[in-house]
Design an enzyme around this catalytic site. Structure first.
Site, short mmCIF file in Angstrom:
data_model
loop_
_atom_site.label_atom_id
_atom_site.label_comp_id
_atom_site.label_asym_id
_atom_site.label_seq_id
_atom_site.Cartn_x
_atom_site.Cartn_y
_atom_site.Cartn_z
N ASP A 107 9.55 -11.68 4.10
CA ASP A 107 9.03 -10.43 3.56
C ASP A 107 9.72 -9.27 4.26
OD1 ASP A 107 7.03 -8.78 2.17
OD2 ASP A 107 5.81 -10.61 2.20
N ASP A 219 8.76 -5.57 -0.04
CA ASP A 219 7.46 -4.95 -0.24
C ASP A 219 7.59 -3.53 -0.82
OD1 ASP A 219 4.57 -5.30 0.40
OD2 ASP A 219 4.89 -3.52 1.65
N GLU A 273 9.26 -5.92 -5.05
CA GLU A 273 7.89 -5.69 -5.52
C GLU A 273 7.84 -4.27 -6.08
OE1 GLU A 273 3.23 -5.79 -4.08
OE2 GLU A 273 4.72 -4.74 -2.89
N HIS A 346 -1.17 -13.02 -2.51
CA HIS A 346 -2.12 -12.66 -1.47
C HIS A 346 -2.85 -11.35 -1.74
CE1 HIS A 346 1.39 -10.31 -0.76
NE2 HIS A 346 0.74 -9.58 0.14
N ASP A 347 -2.45 -10.61 -2.77
CA ASP A 347 -3.10 -9.33 -3.12
C ASP A 347 -3.98 -9.45 -4.35
OD1 ASP A 347 -1.74 -7.95 -1.11
OD2 ASP A 347 -0.09 -7.36 -2.44
O1 TEU Z 1 1.31 -4.51 -1.85
C1 TEU Z 1 1.40 -3.30 -2.50
C2 TEU Z 1 0.38 -3.11 -3.43
O2 TEU Z 1 0.69 -2.70 -4.50
C3 TEU Z 1 -1.00 -3.48 -3.10
O3 TEU Z 1 -1.54 -2.52 -2.28
C4 TEU Z 1 -1.75 -3.60 -4.36
O4 TEU Z 1 -1.81 -2.38 -5.04
C5 TEU Z 1 -3.12 -4.03 -4.12
O5 TEU Z 1 -3.13 -4.96 -3.12
C6 TEU Z 1 -3.72 -4.62 -5.36
O6 TEU Z 1 -5.05 -4.89 -5.08
C7 TEU Z 1 2.11 -4.74 -0.76
C8 TEU Z 1 1.66 -5.98 -0.04
O7 TEU Z 1 1.79 -7.08 -0.88
C9 TEU Z 1 0.25 -5.77 0.42
O8 TEU Z 1 -0.30 -6.92 1.01
C10 TEU Z 1 0.28 -4.63 1.42
O9 TEU Z 1 -1.04 -4.31 1.81
C11 TEU Z 1 0.94 -3.39 0.85
O10 TEU Z 1 2.13 -3.65 0.14
C12 TEU Z 1 1.32 -2.46 1.97
O11 TEU Z 1 2.38 -2.99 2.69
#
Ligand code: TEU
Length: 590
Positions: A107, A219, A273, A346-347
């Site tokens: 990542d 990210d 992303e 994971h999100d």
């Molecule tokens: O995710 C970005 C992001 O878009 C998330 O905040 C998303 O909007 C949200 O989780 C949806 O519920 C990335 C990473 O994957 C995330 O884990 C991080 O928290 C974020 O960036 C900040 O680095």
């Protein structure tokens, strides 16, 4: 394919033919008993990954971090977080994966760092580093403004609200200035306008590539260029909303530079992303088209369908919406560019709880969703636990959550009265929270699902007694064995990888049907997104083959075959059981 249509050019690539498995190390496997997963824990499970048959591991951040956002707040890009192990462990993991022909991508989190990163600490006190971050004056022209941890009467530089709630600016007492953080206040945004910042990032990427990794998942990479209202103004103006940071004015230039400095000549797999919604295909191709800097991207169109705005809100979606947005991407990148096919990470909440039925039809809907992931055109992603059909967690109190994205906004909303009780938002949080994905991997039916001997950092789903790897391995009809079958099939069938997608009967209200075509081979995919039986007529004029002169075989499916089902294609009519997924292989007769 009719004789007059010539097949589109195929740009073959190893990462198009690969299956990605995503590991969230904190929740994968703990070997030290501290309740937190670690790298030796992943090494222990490398044979499991091999048995599943995946080709690429994407590892969520394992770098040194105070963990305000579980590793997405990085304090040192070149060392491993103590909780997860050492650089030696990481090297052993890389070797163990490479020994089994599994690649590893890391990542890359470079929109922001931790506020404990050396650059940020220096930026507070040292002029030379000031410009590594985005420091601005507050506004004093806003009437009656107090609070936000700034000085009396001073408002944050502009009105942006961070993705995790509250203002996107935090005040520094010493410097008497505000720094921008689009995410948590412990995640200050880097200033990509500064060429030294870009050089630092590119050096660090090079350093990891030299260690032997196979690529990066980048990210929120489309947030790195901030709009002119911030870049050229101090304090910034309010003319641009924070969303204008998405695909900002210099993002393509920055990524072209990254490509030239780091990626060109490397055979690396890169996924951007791309936060936001409704990206135009023109923009998408600038990122991932033949001449673009990246291999592929994650868009958010399907995972935002049920987004209600606040974390405790939901909006309704139907098959129509899901099929619509994913078809737009299938068609949009058909000739140039490459999709990433994911339904969870994971999100996001667990896919079977969100897009399927995690109760009565858990096995059927989990396998149907797997069929979708593996038969759309693009690189498929499995987030840990999806392969055994893990579900959302039955959260009962705010104390059980760990994620800033849930805790911060809910706590403030309870304080300021926007919501009156946890109970009133419980169902929505159970559905929406990122923590659903982050509960530990369920390995067996021993205490804590075999994840740890200690106290797990977040609750283990109580359904681990039934839903776990050991049980799944033993059951020939399990979700796990179905994933294995799909992975094997994809390795042997170009049509699954490269075949063109064509939607059929696009207005059916619960069956999603499509074909994939590569040379003379076709797949016909039928997916019943419903708790009940259903039937579909296959419109003759939409089929990419002549249904009267083809050979039909069963390719894969999540129910036992029905008597006479192969005739369905000739009859242009099929009946499906609840959450049934059925795929036929179709060859045109010579
Ligand atoms: O995710 C970005 C992001 O878009 C998330 O905040 C998303 O909007 C949200 O989780 C949806 O519920 C990335 C990473 O994957 C995330 O884990 C991080 O928290 C974020 O960036 C900040 O680095």
């Amino acid at each position: 394919m009719s004789e007059t249509e010539s097949p589109p050019a195929i740009d073959r690539a190893w990462w198009k033919e690969s299956v990605v498995y995503q590991i969230y190390p904190r929740s994968f496997n703990d070997t030290t008993g501290d309740g937190v997963g670690d790298i030796p824990g992943i090494i222990e499970k490398v044979d499991y990954l091999d048995e599943l048959g995946v080709d690429i591991i994407w590892l969520n951040p394992v770098y040194e971090s105070p963990n305000a956002d579980n590793g997405y707040d990085i304090a040192d890009y070149r060392s491993i977080m103590d909780e997860f192990g050492t650089m030696d462990d990481w090297e052993r993991l890389l070797d163990a994966l490479h020994d089994r022909d599994i690649r590893l991508i890391m990542d890359l989190v470079v929109n922001h760092t931790s506020d404990e990163h050396e650059w940020f600490l220096k930026s507070r006190v040292d002029e030379e580093y000031r410009d590594y971050y985005i420091w601005r004056d507050g506004r004093t022209d806003v009437d009656g403004f107090t609070g936000f941890n700034g000085p009396e009467g001073e408002a944050p530089p502009n009105e942006w609200e961070s993705f995790f709630g509250g203002p996107a600016w935090a005040y520094d007492e010493e410097l008497e200035k505000w720094y921008m953080h689009l995410f948590d206040r412990k995640q200050p945004d880097l200033n990509w306008e500064n060429p030294e910042v870009r050089e630092e990032v590119f050096d660090m990427m090079q350093w990891w590539l030299e260690k032997g990794i196979d690529g990066f998942r980048m990210d929120v990479i489309n947030l790195i260029s901030k709009p002119d209202s911030v870049v050229h103004h101090d304090p910034p103006t309010n003319e641009s909303p924070m969303w204008d940071s998405i695909d900002g004015p210099r993002v393509h230039e920055f990524l072209a530079e990254m490509h030239e400095e780091v990626l060109a000549g490397e055979d690396a797999f890169t996924i951007g992303e791309m936060i936001g919604q409704h990206m135009s295909m023109e923009t998408a191709k600038r990122y991932v088209g033949r001449d673009g800097p990246l291999s592929t991207l994650f868009h958010f169109d399907h995972v935002l369908l049920d987004n209600g705005g606040e974390i405790w809100e939901r909006s309704d979606w139907g098959l129509h919406d899901l099929r619509g947005v994913l078809t737009r991407w299938q068609d949009g990148l058909a000739d140039d560019g490459w999709n990433s096919i994911y339904l969870s990470n994971h999100d996001q909440p667990r896919l079977v709880s969100r897009f399927g039925n995690d109760d009565e039809y858990r096995r059927e809907s989990a396998t149907l969703l797997a069929t979708l992931i593996f038969t759309l055109r693009g690189t498929p992603y499995i987030f840990q636990g999806a392969e055994i059909g893990m579900t959302n967690y039955p959260f009962d109190s705010l104390e059980e959550f760990r994620d800033v994205e849930t805790i911060n906004p809910v706590t403030s909303a309870l304080e300021n009265g926007t919501i009156d009780s946890f109970e009133s938002v419980k169902d929505a949080l159970r559905h929406n929270s990122r923590d659903n994905a982050r509960t530990p991997m369920q390995w067996d039916n021993t205490e804590n699902g075999g994840f740890t001997d200690g106290e797990p950092w977040i609750g283990v789903n109580p359904n681990y007694e039934e839903i776990n790897v050991v049980a799944a391995r033993e059951d020939p009809d399990s979700v796990f064995n179905y994933y294995r079958e799909l992975i094997d099939l994809r390795a042997d069938n170009d049509v699954m990888v490269y075949g063109q997608y064509r939607l059929l009967a696009g207005d059916h209200d619960h069956i999603w049907a499509y074909t994939r075509s590569f040379e003379d081979s076709h797949l016909l995919v039928l997916l019943n997104f419903a708790d009940h039986d259903g039937a579909i007529e296959l419109p003759d004029h939409e089929l990419p083959f002549d249904a009267d002169s083809v050979e039909v075989e069963r390719f894969v499916g999540n129910y036992d075959p029905l008597d006479g089902e192969l005739e369905a294609v000739g009859h242009r009519y099929a009946e499906l059981r609840p959450w049934e997924a059925r795929v036929y292989a179709i060859e045109e007769s010579q």
